[in-house]
Design an enzyme around this catalytic site. Structure first.
Site, PDB file in Angstrom:
ATOM      1  N   ASP A  29      -0.299  -4.350   9.426  1.00  0.00           N
ATOM      2  CA  ASP A  29       0.017  -5.735   9.060  1.00  0.00           C
ATOM      3  C   ASP A  29       1.272  -6.161   9.828  1.00  0.00           C
ATOM      4  O   ASP A  29       2.267  -5.430   9.882  1.00  0.00           O
ATOM      5  CB  ASP A  29       0.258  -5.832   7.544  1.00  0.00           C
ATOM      6  CG  ASP A  29       0.249  -7.273   7.056  1.00  0.00           C
ATOM      7  OD1 ASP A  29      -0.626  -7.609   6.239  1.00  0.00           O
ATOM      8  OD2 ASP A  29       1.114  -8.068   7.490  1.00  0.00           O
ATOM      9  N   ILE A  30       1.224  -7.336  10.419  1.00  0.00           N
ATOM     10  CA  ILE A  30       2.320  -7.806  11.271  1.00  0.00           C
ATOM     11  C   ILE A  30       3.569  -8.174  10.457  1.00  0.00           C
ATOM     12  O   ILE A  30       4.677  -8.217  10.999  1.00  0.00           O
ATOM     13  CB  ILE A  30       1.846  -9.007  12.133  1.00  0.00           C
ATOM     14  CG1 ILE A  30       2.687  -9.137  13.386  1.00  0.00           C
ATOM     15  CG2 ILE A  30       1.801 -10.300  11.358  1.00  0.00           C
ATOM     16  CD1 ILE A  30       2.552  -8.021  14.364  1.00  0.00           C
ATOM     17  N   GLU A  88      -4.559 -15.946   2.553  1.00  0.00           N
ATOM     18  CA  GLU A  88      -4.003 -16.403   3.835  1.00  0.00           C
ATOM     19  C   GLU A  88      -5.036 -16.329   4.952  1.00  0.00           C
ATOM     20  O   GLU A  88      -5.167 -17.265   5.737  1.00  0.00           O
ATOM     21  CB  GLU A  88      -2.772 -15.549   4.193  1.00  0.00           C
ATOM     22  CG  GLU A  88      -2.113 -15.964   5.498  1.00  0.00           C
ATOM     23  CD  GLU A  88      -0.980 -15.019   5.906  1.00  0.00           C
ATOM     24  OE1 GLU A  88      -0.387 -14.349   5.042  1.00  0.00           O
ATOM     25  OE2 GLU A  88      -0.700 -14.962   7.112  1.00  0.00           O
ATOM     26  N   HIS A  93     -10.334  -8.248   4.122  1.00  0.00           N
ATOM     27  CA  HIS A  93      -9.444  -7.159   4.531  1.00  0.00           C
ATOM     28  C   HIS A  93      -8.903  -6.468   3.296  1.00  0.00           C
ATOM     29  O   HIS A  93      -8.592  -7.106   2.296  1.00  0.00           O
ATOM     30  CB  HIS A  93      -8.302  -7.661   5.426  1.00  0.00           C
ATOM     31  CG  HIS A  93      -7.545  -8.825   4.892  1.00  0.00           C
ATOM     32  ND1 HIS A  93      -8.052 -10.110   4.899  1.00  0.00           N
ATOM     33  CD2 HIS A  93      -6.334  -8.907   4.300  1.00  0.00           C
ATOM     34  CE1 HIS A  93      -7.167 -10.931   4.358  1.00  0.00           C
ATOM     35  NE2 HIS A  93      -6.117 -10.224   3.977  1.00  0.00           N
ATOM     36  N   HIS A  95      -5.863  -4.326   1.950  1.00  0.00           N
ATOM     37  CA  HIS A  95      -4.471  -3.948   2.206  1.00  0.00           C
ATOM     38  C   HIS A  95      -4.244  -2.529   1.701  1.00  0.00           C
ATOM     39  O   HIS A  95      -4.525  -2.234   0.527  1.00  0.00           O
ATOM     40  CB  HIS A  95      -3.501  -4.844   1.424  1.00  0.00           C
ATOM     41  CG  HIS A  95      -3.446  -6.274   1.832  1.00  0.00           C
ATOM     42  ND1 HIS A  95      -2.474  -6.773   2.671  1.00  0.00           N
ATOM     43  CD2 HIS A  95      -4.221  -7.332   1.498  1.00  0.00           C
ATOM     44  CE1 HIS A  95      -2.647  -8.082   2.817  1.00  0.00           C
ATOM     45  NE2 HIS A  95      -3.707  -8.446   2.119  1.00  0.00           N
TER      46      HIS A  95
END
Ligand code: 5GP
Length: 129
Positions: A29-30, A88, A93, A95
């Site tokens: 994750d960025i 978002e 996805h 996490h």
């Protein structure tokens, strides 16, 4: 319009890739909650997790389990937390977040990492896959 994750999958934008197979990709994750925060993503763009084909859902979880075990081996932590949100980025996805306390699972708590730190971390996780 393609999701940001489809653009990552198609290599139109970069990511710190941890693992990939024919159907799934895992990348850091960025904007991580904690060191090692990783996203596991099906390559087929579907918005909501329970809209996945049942088989794809199970295989996504199997893929995420493999990544989660590697994260536990790599990052000193109490455990790896798992959550699905998608508010978002409307592309499924999972996490995976190495956690020590509840605030590590809260998306208002963020850490910052340099590009070099992201790259080194990818290499360390990959050694444990
Ligand atoms: P959610 O959709 O589950 O609320 O959160 C989306 C997650 O994707 C966030 O944790 C956010 O930091 C991450 N994210 C958003 N854009 C990018 C991106 O371009 N690259 C990466 N690696 N992560 C992203």
């Amino acid at each position: 319009m393609a999701s940001i994750f489809t653009k990552i999958i198609n290599e139109e934008i970069p990511c710190y890739k941890v693992a990939e197979n024919e159907d799934f990709i895992a990348f850091l994750d960025i904007n991580p909650n904690a060191k090692g925060h990783t996203l596991c993503v099906p390559k087929k763009e579907v918005d909501k997790i329970f809209d996945l084909e049942e088989d794809t859902y199970h295989r996504l979880m199997k893929f995420a389990r493999k990544i989660g075990i590697a994260l536990e081996k790599t990052i000193p932590c109490n455990r790896v937390g798992i959550t699905v949100i998608g508010l978002e980025v409307p592309h499924v996805h999972v996490h995976l977040i190495p956690i020590n306390e509840m605030r590590d699972m809260t998306f208002s708590h963020k850490i910052s990492m340099t590009p070099e730190e992201f790259l080194d971390l990818v290499k360390e996780i990959q050694k444990n896959l």
